[in-house]
Design a protein around this motif. Structure first.
Motif, PDB file in Angstrom:
ATOM      1  N   ILE A  46     -20.787  18.494   3.252  1.00  0.00           N
ATOM      2  CA  ILE A  46     -20.943  17.472   2.211  1.00  0.00           C
ATOM      3  C   ILE A  46     -20.083  16.254   2.540  1.00  0.00           C
ATOM      4  CG2 ILE A  46     -20.661  16.933  -0.239  1.00  0.00           C
ATOM      5  CD1 ILE A  46     -22.797  18.999   0.205  1.00  0.00           C
ATOM      6  N   LEU A  47     -20.708  15.074   2.515  1.00  0.00           N
ATOM      7  CA  LEU A  47     -19.975  13.815   2.711  1.00  0.00           C
ATOM      8  C   LEU A  47     -19.694  13.177   1.357  1.00  0.00           C
ATOM      9  CD1 LEU A  47     -18.852  11.486   4.438  1.00  0.00           C
ATOM     10  CD2 LEU A  47     -21.194  10.564   4.560  1.00  0.00           C
ATOM     11  N   LEU A  48     -18.429  12.948   1.098  1.00  0.00           N
ATOM     12  CA  LEU A  48     -18.016  12.258  -0.127  1.00  0.00           C
ATOM     13  C   LEU A  48     -17.714  10.797   0.208  1.00  0.00           C
ATOM     14  CD1 LEU A  48     -15.544  14.968  -1.476  1.00  0.00           C
ATOM     15  CD2 LEU A  48     -17.854  14.531  -2.298  1.00  0.00           C
ATOM     16  N   PRO A  49     -18.022   9.867  -0.706  1.00  0.00           N
ATOM     17  CA  PRO A  49     -18.621  10.053  -2.036  1.00  0.00           C
ATOM     18  C   PRO A  49     -20.150   9.994  -2.048  1.00  0.00           C
ATOM     19  CG  PRO A  49     -17.931   7.793  -1.797  1.00  0.00           C
ATOM     20  CD  PRO A  49     -17.572   8.470  -0.498  1.00  0.00           C
ATOM     21  N   LYS A  50     -20.773   9.891  -0.848  1.00  0.00           N
ATOM     22  CA  LYS A  50     -22.221   9.715  -0.774  1.00  0.00           C
ATOM     23  C   LYS A  50     -22.968  10.806  -1.533  1.00  0.00           C
ATOM     24  CE  LYS A  50     -25.988   9.161   2.551  1.00  0.00           C
ATOM     25  NZ  LYS A  50     -26.822  10.233   1.997  1.00  0.00           N
ATOM     26  N   ALA A  51     -22.486  12.043  -1.456  1.00  0.00           N
ATOM     27  CA  ALA A  51     -23.193  13.166  -2.076  1.00  0.00           C
ATOM     28  C   ALA A  51     -23.275  13.037  -3.592  1.00  0.00           C
ATOM     29  CB  ALA A  51     -22.500  14.473  -1.714  1.00  0.00           C
ATOM     30  N   PHE A  54       0.799  -1.220   0.000  1.00  0.00           N
ATOM     31  CA  PHE A  54       0.000   0.000   0.000  1.00  0.00           C
ATOM     32  C   PHE A  54       0.836   1.277   0.000  1.00  0.00           C
ATOM     33  CE2 PHE A  54      -3.065  -3.127   1.627  1.00  0.00           C
ATOM     34  CZ  PHE A  54      -4.123  -2.871   0.764  1.00  0.00           C
ATOM     35  N   GLY A  55       2.062   1.205   0.502  1.00  0.00           N
ATOM     36  CA  GLY A  55       2.910   2.391   0.477  1.00  0.00           C
ATOM     37  C   GLY A  55       2.246   3.567   1.171  1.00  0.00           C
ATOM     38  N   LYS A  56       2.337   4.737   0.549  1.00  0.00           N
ATOM     39  CA  LYS A  56       1.749   5.956   1.120  1.00  0.00           C
ATOM     40  C   LYS A  56       0.256   6.015   0.798  1.00  0.00           C
ATOM     41  CE  LYS A  56       6.058   8.573   0.801  1.00  0.00           C
ATOM     42  NZ  LYS A  56       6.729   9.771   0.236  1.00  0.00           N
ATOM     43  N   ILE A  57      -0.504   5.255   1.550  1.00  0.00           N
ATOM     44  CA  ILE A  57      -1.931   5.145   1.242  1.00  0.00           C
ATOM     45  C   ILE A  57      -2.677   6.446   1.513  1.00  0.00           C
ATOM     46  CG2 ILE A  57      -2.635   4.280   3.516  1.00  0.00           C
ATOM     47  CD1 ILE A  57      -4.507   2.330   1.921  1.00  0.00           C
ATOM     48  N   GLU A  58      -2.206   7.264   2.467  1.00  0.00           N
ATOM     49  CA  GLU A  58      -2.853   8.543   2.740  1.00  0.00           C
ATOM     50  C   GLU A  58      -2.801   9.441   1.509  1.00  0.00           C
ATOM     51  OE1 GLU A  58      -4.618   9.322   5.221  1.00  0.00           O
ATOM     52  OE2 GLU A  58      -4.190   7.585   6.470  1.00  0.00           O
ATOM     53  N   GLN A  59      -1.707   9.356   0.781  1.00  0.00           N
ATOM     54  CA  GLN A  59      -1.577  10.139  -0.448  1.00  0.00           C
ATOM     55  C   GLN A  59      -2.632   9.718  -1.464  1.00  0.00           C
ATOM     56  OE1 GLN A  59       2.439  10.273  -2.025  1.00  0.00           O
ATOM     57  NE2 GLN A  59       1.685  10.466  -4.109  1.00  0.00           N
ATOM     58  N   ASP A  60      -2.894   8.423  -1.536  1.00  0.00           N
ATOM     59  CA  ASP A  60      -3.905   7.918  -2.472  1.00  0.00           C
ATOM     60  C   ASP A  60      -5.311   8.331  -2.039  1.00  0.00           C
ATOM     61  OD1 ASP A  60      -1.927   6.627  -3.983  1.00  0.00           O
ATOM     62  OD2 ASP A  60      -1.996   4.875  -2.675  1.00  0.00           O
ATOM     63  N   VAL A  61      -5.565   8.285  -0.722  1.00  0.00           N
ATOM     64  CA  VAL A  61      -6.862   8.716  -0.208  1.00  0.00           C
ATOM     65  C   VAL A  61      -7.093  10.188  -0.533  1.00  0.00           C
ATOM     66  CG1 VAL A  61      -8.194   9.151   1.906  1.00  0.00           C
ATOM     67  CG2 VAL A  61      -6.959   6.992   1.634  1.00  0.00           C
ATOM     68  N   ASN A  62      -6.069  11.009  -0.330  1.00  0.00           N
ATOM     69  CA  ASN A  62      -6.173  12.439  -0.644  1.00  0.00           C
ATOM     70  C   ASN A  62      -6.460  12.661  -2.120  1.00  0.00           C
ATOM     71  OD1 ASN A  62      -5.681  13.205   1.992  1.00  0.00           O
ATOM     72  ND2 ASN A  62      -3.516  13.608   1.665  1.00  0.00           N
ATOM     73  N   TYR A  63      -5.751  11.929  -2.955  1.00  0.00           N
ATOM     74  CA  TYR A  63      -5.930  12.096  -4.402  1.00  0.00           C
ATOM     75  C   TYR A  63      -7.360  11.747  -4.817  1.00  0.00           C
ATOM     76  CZ  TYR A  63      -5.714  11.273  -9.386  1.00  0.00           C
ATOM     77  OH  TYR A  63      -5.985  11.303 -10.732  1.00  0.00           O
ATOM     78  N   LEU A  64      -7.849  10.608  -4.351  1.00  0.00           N
ATOM     79  CA  LEU A  64      -9.198  10.192  -4.717  1.00  0.00           C
ATOM     80  C   LEU A  64     -10.248  11.140  -4.147  1.00  0.00           C
ATOM     81  CD1 LEU A  64      -8.844   6.323  -4.275  1.00  0.00           C
ATOM     82  CD2 LEU A  64      -9.062   7.576  -6.421  1.00  0.00           C
ATOM     83  N   ALA A  65     -10.001  11.656  -2.941  1.00  0.00           N
ATOM     84  CA  ALA A  65     -10.954  12.597  -2.338  1.00  0.00           C
ATOM     85  C   ALA A  65     -11.039  13.889  -3.144  1.00  0.00           C
ATOM     86  CB  ALA A  65     -10.545  12.896  -0.895  1.00  0.00           C
ATOM     87  N   GLN A 119     -10.505  14.133  -6.287  1.00  0.00           N
ATOM     88  CA  GLN A 119     -11.210  13.776  -7.512  1.00  0.00           C
ATOM     89  C   GLN A 119     -12.728  13.758  -7.273  1.00  0.00           C
ATOM     90  OE1 GLN A 119      -9.802  13.032 -10.709  1.00  0.00           O
ATOM     91  NE2 GLN A 119      -8.071  14.017  -9.685  1.00  0.00           N
ATOM     92  N   LEU A 120     -13.141  13.263  -6.102  1.00  0.00           N
ATOM     93  CA  LEU A 120     -14.561  13.226  -5.760  1.00  0.00           C
ATOM     94  C   LEU A 120     -15.116  14.644  -5.597  1.00  0.00           C
ATOM     95  CD1 LEU A 120     -14.523  10.280  -3.201  1.00  0.00           C
ATOM     96  CD2 LEU A 120     -15.674  10.276  -5.419  1.00  0.00           C
ATOM     97  N   MET A 121     -14.334  15.518  -4.959  1.00  0.00           N
ATOM     98  CA  MET A 121     -14.773  16.898  -4.813  1.00  0.00           C
ATOM     99  C   MET A 121     -14.931  17.555  -6.181  1.00  0.00           C
ATOM    100  SD  MET A 121     -13.149  20.098  -2.629  1.00  0.00           S
ATOM    101  CE  MET A 121     -11.630  20.213  -3.586  1.00  0.00           C
ATOM    102  N   GLN A 122     -13.973  17.296  -7.067  1.00  0.00           N
ATOM    103  CA  GLN A 122     -14.064  17.813  -8.432  1.00  0.00           C
ATOM    104  C   GLN A 122     -15.326  17.322  -9.124  1.00  0.00           C
ATOM    105  OE1 GLN A 122     -10.569  18.216 -11.110  1.00  0.00           O
ATOM    106  NE2 GLN A 122      -9.581  16.927  -9.582  1.00  0.00           N
ATOM    107  N   ALA A 123     -15.587  16.022  -9.008  1.00  0.00           N
ATOM    108  CA  ALA A 123     -16.751  15.430  -9.677  1.00  0.00           C
ATOM    109  C   ALA A 123     -18.044  16.086  -9.197  1.00  0.00           C
ATOM    110  CB  ALA A 123     -16.790  13.918  -9.420  1.00  0.00           C
TER     111      ALA A 123
END
Length: 293
Positions: free
Chosen positions: A279-284, A162-173, A175-179
């Motif tokens: 707003i709760l992501l990704p539920k919103a 998993f390495g730096k999984i926090e970095q991946d969580v941040n990236y995906l989050a 992306q969700l905010m953008q969407a």
């Protein structure tokens, strides 16, 4: 601390910080002035050097946080100051000065290239595939019944996977905010307008096609407790609310990616949001009403 520094204007700040148990303290400029019962000088509102982590005859204010065991980590001029508790080793004295760490700006733009996005998605996909394969190959094992050595080796494998999984969580989050924002306001692109404030905080400001200004904060950190924020997290949340409310944006969002964080704010701190929409992501994104309301 030398007597002359303890008797000065900044002694109340020293007393306040000395009593704090949290490692991370965020104070607004107004809160600091309330603690001091006095206004900060104009230079405190303009110059990074005034907040430098070095004690000298001309920078006696720094003795207040240094002797209390803190250093200034980040200054948002006119808004807030972040103090971080440090070890005595970092506060090693040499010729009556504190050996200071280099202070580098923390607010950096998120890279805005299609290549970077593709590379990030590919990296995350590889991690998930590797994890799936690991559990498939080890489905016969009962980890709780294995030796300490075996358990340690398994966790080392997971860390490599998993390495730096926090970095991946941040990236995906992000992306969700953008969407969410792209769908709701039909913006062409928002990626270059997202700035990372710290490890778990992202800030966005942009003008919609309707002329309305949008301001948002995204928080990806989970709460320290299951039922409430730790004092430092509460302080940061309140500061985030103040930062958003002080913008001239007519549309304000506070995005969170953790359901527990969302529930805590809803139950205990919703009154501090004011006009800010939680707003709760990704539920919103799955909720069509929230996207088209």
């Amino acid at each position: 601390m030398a007597g002359y520094t303890l008797q000065g204007k900044y002694f109340p700040l020293y007393e306040y910080l000395l009593k704090q148990k949290e490692r991370h303290i965020v104070l607004t400029f107004e809160e600091i002035e309330e603690i001091l019962h006095a206004k900060l000088p104009k230079s405190a509102y303009k110059y990074q050097a005034w907040w430098g982590n070095t004690r000298s005859g001309t920078y006696v204010q720094a003795a207040a946080w240094i002797e209390a065991g803190f250093r200034v980590d980040l200054v948002q001029f006119g808004r807030c100051v972040e103090f971080v508790k440090v070890s005595k080793e970092i506060l090693t004295k040499k010729k009556n000065k504190v050996m200071r760490e280099a202070l580098t700006p923390k607010t950096t733009p998120v890279e805005d290239t299609t290549f970077t996005e593709m590379e990030s998605f590919h990296r995350i996909t590889q991690k998930m595939d590797a994890a799936q394969q690991f559990f498939k190959n080890n489905s016969y094992r009962h980890f709780s019944e294995e030796s300490l050595v075996s358990q340690f080796e398994v966790f080392c494998q997971w860390r490599r996977l998993f390495g730096k999984i926090e970095q991946d969580v941040n990236y995906l989050a992000t992306q969700l905010m953008q969407a969410f924002l792209l769908e709701k306001y039909h913006l062409e692109s928002i990626h270059s307008h997202i700035k990372q404030q710290d490890e778990y905080t992202f800030i966005f400001e942009e003008q919609a096609s309707t002329g309305e200004k949008i301001a948002a904060i995204l928080k990806t950190t989970p709460p320290a407790l299951s039922s409430d924020f730790a004092p430092s997290q509460r302080s940061i949340f309140l500061q985030d609310c103040r930062l958003l409310s002080r913008t001239n944006a007519t549309i304000q969002y506070y995005f969170v990616s953790d359901a527990c964080t969302f529930n805590i704010i809803e139950k205990k701190y919703k009154q501090y949001l004011g006009t800010i929409q939680l707003i709760l992501l990704p539920k919103a994104i799955a909720d069509q009403h929230s996207l088209h309301a």
